[in-house]
Design a protein around this motif. Structure first.
Motif: not given
Lengths: 234, 215
Positions: B49-54
């Motif tokens: 879900k995490d955009k930053e991690i992706r």
């Protein structure tokens, strides 16, 4: 021919060891460390300057989906021999499973590019002659680094010789096609492992030692099919 | 063969990373296999879900690992096991610094492994242990298309603050055992302080590489 080449490599490896002796720390599992580290450096250079750059380009050019199909194709061709090894180890059910995989994937899976057998519950196995020898009671013998092939042991090296000798890819003609397929198979495998090898590099203090210990642990586990008696760490 | 070992090792690290999540007041009495499952699924979902991690943020990923996974690991025990006999020769101060550096190295590596392998399917095996057992092995399998599933065995010990992981064996490779020879070699050559120095050096160079990557 292929088998003979490997035996020669093994012989040379052994001859080398006799003269160079161990490295700084005498590990009883790795009496030829000095020599092994030499071959290891050669492999690393080869990887750095040729294998890795080629694999990177390959990864950029071909979509993941296509690379998976290519991997499946080669994986399927390996299943019959995996089955043979399961039979040799007395695991008949597993052997039948492997041959069923080959039958289903070669037909319904369109020459193996779709791994339909896994979806139908026929699990992929990991077997080779080194494991079969281990199952029959052979110990690993001294640790060896083979040119280009990497980590091995005396037992696994002999096994690899047989694996290569019986590799169906070796019978492909014309020779040009055979060589191209072998290079494609190796490139596809290397591309799969780009991320993994980068992480290994980050995790290890001494990559040679780290890789050796992981290899020896892994092979022991494979011989027991993952049910190895736990080595007690105190 | 060597390559598949490499892959197994990376799975080990990914597995480690996926192994814990802090659920306050919940971890104490939860069964070890249930704990592994909850945490694994929670972390996988968080990453998805995490955009930053992706988009490749290493810092954010490390943050998630520190919050969710670390509480379920006994790094003291892991460092002691990896040190073997050398552990008893270390002073309390050395023990503290060793554990800290080893933890930093492992966390950093988990982050990389996680980023690479968070999209796999997991098969959680039923626990084979007696209710009274205080030392169990939890088995999980990572399913991957076209390849043999990778087994992950978490060695867990019951403590006052819930079950804690003290080793992870992936595809038969024990992470703790794998650091043993490296640690022993370094200690033999340059002492315990030498090992602490080596680990520090390693951690710093990885930190620098991270910063360069972000530029």
């Amino acid at each position: 021919m292929r088998g003979r080449a490997l035996f020669i490599i093994l012989l040379v490896a052994n001859a080398g060891c006799a003269t160079t002796g161990g490295g700084n720390y005498d590990d009883p599992r790795d009496p030829f460390e000095g020599f092994n580290r030499g071959v290891y450096r050669f492999n690393e250079e080869f990887d750095e300057w040729l294998a890795k750059p080629v694999a990177r380009t390959y990864q950029k050019v071909l979509h993941q989906e296509i690379r998976t199909r290519i991997g499946n194709f080669f994986s399927n061709l390996a299943d019959p021999l995996i089955g043979v090894n399961n039979f040799l180890q007395g695991k008949f059910e597993d052997g039948v499973n492997d041959w069923a995989r080959f039958a289903f994937n070669s037909t319904f899976g369109l020459l193996g590019i779709h791994d339909v057998a896994s979806e139908w519950g026929f699990e992929k196995h990991n077997e080779d002659f080194g494991q079969t020898f281990g199952r029959w009671g052979a110990g690993p013998g001294p640790y060896l680094i083979l040119p280009l092939l990497g980590s091995s042991t005396l037992r696994d090296g002999l096994g690899t010789g047989l694996d290569i000798y019986l590799d169906p890819m070796g019978d492909v003609r014309p020779i040009n096609l055979r060589n191209s397929l072998i290079v494609l198979r190796a490139t596809n495998l290397r591309a799969d492992l780009l991320e993994a090898s980068r992480i290994l590099e980050e995790a290890a203090l001494d990559k040679y030692v780290f890789q050796r210990d992981a290899y020896l642990q892994r092979r022991r586990s494979l011989i027991y099919d993952g049910r190895a008696p736990r080595e007690k760490i105190e | 063969m060597m390559k598949s070992t490499v892959k197994a090792f990376v799975f080990a690290l990914a597995a480690l990373a996926l192994a814990g999540a802090r659920v306050d007041g919940f971890a104490q009495d939860v069964a070890p296999d249930a704990l592994v499952k909850t945490v694994t699924l929670e972390v996988v979902e968080l990453i998805a879900k995490d955009k930053e991690i992706r988009s490749g943020s290493r810092a954010k990923l490390v943050q998630v690992i520190e919050a969710k996974v670390l509480p379920h690991f006994n790094f003291n025990a892991m460092t002691a096991l990896a040190m073997g006999q050398g552990w008893n020769k270390a002073t309390p101060e050395q023990k503290k610094r060793l554990t800290e550096e080893f933890k930093t190295l492992l966390v950093r590596t988990y982050a990389s492994a996680l980023a690479a392998y968070s999209e796999q399917k997991f098969d959680f095996r039923p626990l084979r242990a007696k209710p009274a057992d205080t030392d169990v092995t939890v088995n999980v399998r990572v399913l991957q298309p076209g390849a043999q599933p990778v087994t992950i065995d978490y060695s867990m010990e019951k403590t006052a603050s819930g079950w804690k992981v003290y080793d992870v064996m992936v595809a038969g490779v024990s992470l703790v055992a794998n650091y043993r020879t490296e640690f022993a070699n370094t200690v033999r050559a340059s002492g315990i302080d030498g090992l602490i120095g080596e680990l520090q050096k390693k951690n710093r160079s990885l930190e620098r590489a991270d910063k360069q990557e972000q530029k």
